[in-house]
Design a protein around this motif. Structure first.
Motif, PDB file in Angstrom:
ATOM      1  N   GLY A   1       0.775  -1.237   0.000  1.00 11.04           N
ATOM      2  CA  GLY A   1       0.000   0.000   0.000  1.00 11.04           C
ATOM      3  C   GLY A   1       0.803   1.282   0.000  1.00 11.04           C
ATOM      4  N   SER A   2       2.142   1.204  -0.116  1.00 11.62           N
ATOM      5  CA  SER A   2       2.956   2.419   0.007  1.00 11.62           C
ATOM      6  C   SER A   2       4.039   2.452  -1.058  1.00 11.62           C
ATOM      7  N   VAL A   3       4.357   3.656  -1.527  1.00 10.73           N
ATOM      8  CA  VAL A   3       5.456   3.793  -2.499  1.00 10.73           C
ATOM      9  C   VAL A   3       6.788   4.040  -1.796  1.00 10.73           C
ATOM     10  N   GLU A   4       6.732   4.236  -0.466  1.00  7.21           N
ATOM     11  CA  GLU A   4       7.966   4.407   0.327  1.00  7.21           C
ATOM     12  C   GLU A   4       8.393   3.055   0.888  1.00  7.21           C
ATOM     13  N   SER A   5       9.697   2.792   0.872  1.00  8.40           N
ATOM     14  CA  SER A   5      10.174   1.510   1.396  1.00  8.40           C
ATOM     15  C   SER A   5      10.077   1.485   2.922  1.00  8.40           C
ATOM     16  N   ILE A   6       9.825   0.300   3.485  1.00  9.82           N
ATOM     17  CA  ILE A   6       9.847   0.115   4.943  1.00  9.82           C
ATOM     18  C   ILE A   6      11.288   0.161   5.431  1.00  9.82           C
ATOM     19  N   ALA A   7      12.188  -0.423   4.629  1.00 10.47           N
ATOM     20  CA  ALA A   7      13.622  -0.441   4.962  1.00 10.47           C
ATOM     21  C   ALA A   7      14.403  -0.524   3.661  1.00 10.47           C
ATOM     22  N   GLN A   8      15.567   0.106   3.647  1.00 11.04           N
ATOM     23  CA  GLN A   8      16.439   0.021   2.463  1.00 11.04           C
ATOM     24  C   GLN A   8      17.889   0.087   2.923  1.00 11.04           C
ATOM     25  N   HIS A   9      18.720  -0.800   2.383  1.00  7.54           N
ATOM     26  CA  HIS A   9      20.119  -0.865   2.809  1.00  7.54           C
ATOM     27  C   HIS A   9      21.038  -1.060   1.615  1.00  7.54           C
ATOM     28  N   GLU A  10      22.190  -0.393   1.684  1.00  5.17           N
ATOM     29  CA  GLU A  10      23.245  -0.643   0.697  1.00  5.17           C
ATOM     30  C   GLU A  10      24.048  -1.850   1.155  1.00  5.17           C
ATOM     31  N   MET A  11      24.409  -2.716   0.214  1.00  2.00           N
ATOM     32  CA  MET A  11      25.189  -3.914   0.548  1.00  2.00           C
ATOM     33  C   MET A  11      26.670  -3.702   0.256  1.00  2.00           C
ATOM     34  N   ASP A  12      26.999  -3.623  -1.039  1.00  2.00           N
ATOM     35  CA  ASP A  12      28.402  -3.522  -1.462  1.00  2.00           C
ATOM     36  C   ASP A  12      28.426  -3.035  -2.905  1.00  2.00           C
ATOM     37  N   THR A  13      29.608  -3.061  -3.519  1.00  2.00           N
ATOM     38  CA  THR A  13      29.711  -2.544  -4.891  1.00  2.00           C
ATOM     39  C   THR A  13      29.970  -3.640  -5.920  1.00  2.00           C
ATOM     40  N   SER A  14      29.717  -4.888  -5.564  1.00  2.00           N
ATOM     41  CA  SER A  14      29.858  -5.969  -6.557  1.00  2.00           C
ATOM     42  C   SER A  14      28.804  -5.793  -7.651  1.00  2.00           C
ATOM     43  N   ASN A  15      29.079  -6.370  -8.831  1.00  2.00           N
ATOM     44  CA  ASN A  15      28.117  -6.158  -9.923  1.00  2.00           C
ATOM     45  C   ASN A  15      27.261  -7.379 -10.228  1.00  2.00           C
ATOM     46  N   GLY A  16      27.416  -8.482  -9.458  1.00  2.00           N
ATOM     47  CA  GLY A  16      26.587  -9.665  -9.691  1.00  2.00           C
ATOM     48  C   GLY A  16      25.166  -9.450  -9.203  1.00  2.00           C
ATOM     49  N   VAL A  17      24.191  -9.914  -9.990  1.00  2.00           N
ATOM     50  CA  VAL A  17      22.783  -9.786  -9.597  1.00  2.00           C
ATOM     51  C   VAL A  17      22.534 -10.648  -8.358  1.00  2.00           C
ATOM     52  N   LEU A  18      21.859 -10.079  -7.351  1.00  2.00           N
ATOM     53  CA  LEU A  18      21.570 -10.804  -6.114  1.00  2.00           C
ATOM     54  C   LEU A  18      20.279 -11.609  -6.275  1.00  2.00           C
ATOM     55  N   LEU A  19      20.398 -12.931  -6.230  1.00  2.00           N
ATOM     56  CA  LEU A  19      19.219 -13.795  -6.314  1.00  2.00           C
ATOM     57  C   LEU A  19      18.702 -14.052  -4.899  1.00  2.00           C
ATOM     58  N   PRO A  20      17.480 -13.608  -4.566  1.00  2.00           N
ATOM     59  CA  PRO A  20      16.957 -13.847  -3.206  1.00  2.00           C
ATOM     60  C   PRO A  20      16.218 -15.182  -3.119  1.00  2.00           C
ATOM     61  N   PHE A  21      16.476 -15.941  -2.062  1.00  2.00           N
ATOM     62  CA  PHE A  21      15.750 -17.177  -1.767  1.00  2.00           C
ATOM     63  C   PHE A  21      15.100 -16.989  -0.398  1.00  2.00           C
ATOM     64  N   TYR A  22      13.790 -17.176  -0.342  1.00  2.00           N
ATOM     65  CA  TYR A  22      13.033 -16.851   0.866  1.00  2.00           C
ATOM     66  C   TYR A  22      12.414 -18.104   1.466  1.00  2.00           C
ATOM     67  N   ASP A  23      12.517 -18.229   2.786  1.00  2.00           N
ATOM     68  CA  ASP A  23      11.884 -19.327   3.513  1.00  2.00           C
ATOM     69  C   ASP A  23      10.748 -18.759   4.363  1.00  2.00           C
ATOM     70  N   PRO A  24       9.487 -18.990   3.971  1.00  2.00           N
ATOM     71  CA  PRO A  24       8.356 -18.400   4.709  1.00  2.00           C
ATOM     72  C   PRO A  24       8.195 -18.970   6.120  1.00  2.00           C
ATOM     73  N   ASP A  25       8.746 -20.158   6.383  1.00  2.00           N
ATOM     74  CA  ASP A  25       8.596 -20.779   7.706  1.00  2.00           C
ATOM     75  C   ASP A  25       9.460 -20.090   8.768  1.00  2.00           C
ATOM     76  N   THR A  26      10.635 -19.648   8.366  1.00  2.00           N
ATOM     77  CA  THR A  26      11.562 -19.012   9.323  1.00  2.00           C
ATOM     78  C   THR A  26      11.678 -17.509   9.113  1.00  2.00           C
ATOM     79  N   ASN A  27      11.146 -16.990   7.993  1.00  3.11           N
ATOM     80  CA  ASN A  27      11.296 -15.586   7.603  1.00  3.11           C
ATOM     81  C   ASN A  27      12.757 -15.214   7.378  1.00  3.11           C
ATOM     82  N   LEU A  28      13.528 -16.158   6.880  1.00  3.04           N
ATOM     83  CA  LEU A  28      14.914 -15.865   6.511  1.00  3.04           C
ATOM     84  C   LEU A  28      15.001 -15.664   5.005  1.00  3.04           C
ATOM     85  N   VAL A  29      15.833 -14.689   4.607  1.00  2.00           N
ATOM     86  CA  VAL A  29      16.130 -14.451   3.194  1.00  2.00           C
ATOM     87  C   VAL A  29      17.618 -14.685   2.987  1.00  2.00           C
ATOM     88  N   TYR A  30      17.934 -15.463   1.958  1.00  2.00           N
ATOM     89  CA  TYR A  30      19.330 -15.744   1.602  1.00  2.00           C
ATOM     90  C   TYR A  30      19.605 -15.062   0.265  1.00  2.00           C
TER      91      TYR A  30
END
Length: 467
Positions: free
Chosen positions: A251-280
């Motif tokens: 419902g919002s165009v503003e992010s809840i949270a946003q963080h810079e990681m690093d300056t590598s150029n590889g695309v980050l593939l996210p894998f999410y586990d809904p049972d633990t709420n962990l993102v890899y």
């Protein structure tokens, strides 16, 4: 940079990753060199599938999980596409069925034999044709049987009824290349990322965009995954080409949270586990897996740790929860692709007790679909049917589907019978006949299940005698 100094209480704070020994890897596999940002690998509790180099067309190899060690060069492949295979995904409701999208503009559905391939497979059980350019994304519906999404470089998304091989929904709302798609937990909504830098939330059956957000300002590819609570997690790049991650509410165009990681150029593939709420997060070309816990408290996305290896990853497979070893507190398993091999990486929560850890393993999505395709296209929604992992998960043997042309469960006779009954007002006699048939099917299924169990027990006994 991501702030990593805060120490907070979490049962996942000490999760650690460990690569398996060399003899448990899959060696001498010529992993595809195609320049495409998909994961190139798909796994389930029975098989690992890997897109490989192939002359004269596209191919992928399918290996039973236990077939580790060196893979012979002549090992059979799934090789029916005339162009490079770009994406593969196992059906969540049948561990023997896999979809593939290719540069030849088609999507193909394959049925894998019970014990893997003994000969090359060149004929799919279903071919889905409709895209005018290469197909880079395939994604099964999480809860409805036989519903598959495909996205092509024609910037169009088709949602197919695989049982009839028809494109039931066409979504033509992206002005440029689609980078990623993700279903929400019950499959009522989709989120997509696009080269125009927008994150879109789509109601696919109404063919409407609900929300459109300018997510990351960088030109490089973004990825998005729906979370269990309905929020969306994205990875992308800043204008200065720093890798970013962000959390969004629909419902919002503003992010809840946003963080810079690093300056590598590889695309980050996210894998999410809904049972633990962990993102890899696994970066293409990186040597690391970063993992985070998502909570309802600020800063919402909590850095946990980074697993680092010496070799860069070409792609990554992510095991469904039901394929993990609960006796060893394993909460995730990755299948990391090198140039010539696939290496499983096991993520574990350190616990001293040998007892089943209920808090690590809430009931998880099982292989049983909650809906039929027709029900979903008619507007119904249902959450996944959950199973307990307390006694471990025993993969189901799919003998009953072997003889069927369209592998995904329903014999056509029953389907046509159902449509006839819907269209007319059946008398009591036909209703009781239908009840009898349904009862007979249930009885047969129960018999097959008990025989499977008996066979498994006998196999265990034979294995013990052999030892």
């Amino acid at each position: 940079m991501f702030h990593r100094g805060v120490v907070r209480r979490s049962k996942f704070r000490h999760v650690f990753g460990q690569a398996v020994k060399n003899d448990q890897c899959y060696d001498d596999i010529r992993v595809s060199r195609v320049t495409w940002d998909s994961s190139f690998c798909a796994v389930n509790p029975k098989f690992v599938a890997i897109i490989v180099e192939a002359g004269g067309g596209g191919a992928f190899v399918v290996l039973p999980l236990q077939k580790t060690g060196r893979i012979d060069k002549s090992y059979p492949t799934v090789c029916g596409h005339t162009g490079q295979v770009l994406d593969i995904e196992w059906c969540p409701h049948n561990d023997h069925v896999i979809a593939s999208g290719s540069e030849d503009c088609t999507v193909m559905i394959w049925q894998i034999p019970e014990n893997g391939l003994t000969l090359p497979i060149t004929e799919p059980v279903v071919t889905l044709e409709g895209h005018s350019r290469r197909v880079g994304i395939v994604s099964w519906h999480p809860t409805a049987r036989n519903v598959l999404l495909s996205a092509g470089l024609d910037n169009i998304i088709f949602i197919w009824n695989v049982g009839t091989a028809e494109p039931m929904i066409t979504l033509d709302m992206h002005p440029d290349m689609i980078f990623s798609t993700s279903w929400n937990r019950n499959g009522s909504l989709l989120c997509t990322t696009c080269k125009d830098k927008n994150l879109r939330v789509i109601d696919p059956r109404k063919e409407e965009v609900i929300t459109e957000i300018k997510a990351h300002e960088g030109a490089r590819p973004m990825r998005a995954v729906f979370l269990a609570n309905g929020n969306i997690f994205t990875t992308g790049f800043s204008r200065m080409s720093e890798r970013q991650l962000a959390l969004w509410s629909i419902g919002s165009v503003e992010s809840i949270a946003q963080h810079e990681m690093d300056t590598s150029n590889g695309v980050l593939l996210p894998f999410y586990d809904p049972d633990t709420n962990l993102v890899y997060l696994c970066g293409k070309g990186d040597c690391s897996i970063h993992y985070f816990e998502i909570t309802d408290e600020a800063p919402y996305v909590h850095y946990l740790n980074t697993f680092i290896t010496k070799e860069p990853q070409r792609g990554m497979g992510f095991m469904p929860k039901r394929g993990l070893d609960v006796t060893k507190c394993e909460i995730a398993r990755f299948f990391k692709l090198h140039e010539r091999k696939c290496e499983p990486i096991i993520m574990t929560v350190p616990r001293k007790s040998d007892l089943y850890q209920d808090d690590l393993y809430p009931d998880t999505a099982g292989p049983e679909p909650a809906l039929e395709a027709e029900e979903w296209f008619e507007g119904k929604d249902k959450d996944p049917i959950l199973i307990s992992l307390k006694d471990g998960y025993v993969p189901v043997k799919n003998r009953e589907f072997k003889a069927q042309r369209i592998c995904l469960d329903k014999p056509k006779k029953i389907e046509s019978g159902n449509t006839t009954l819907k269209g007319t007002s059946p008398n009591a006699n036909s209703e009781s006949k239908l009840d009898e048939l349904v009862q007979e099917i249930k009885t047969l299924k129960a018999t097959v299940a008990s025989q499977d169990e008996r066979i498994a027990n006998l196999e265990d006994q034979m294995a013990k005698i052999a030892v």
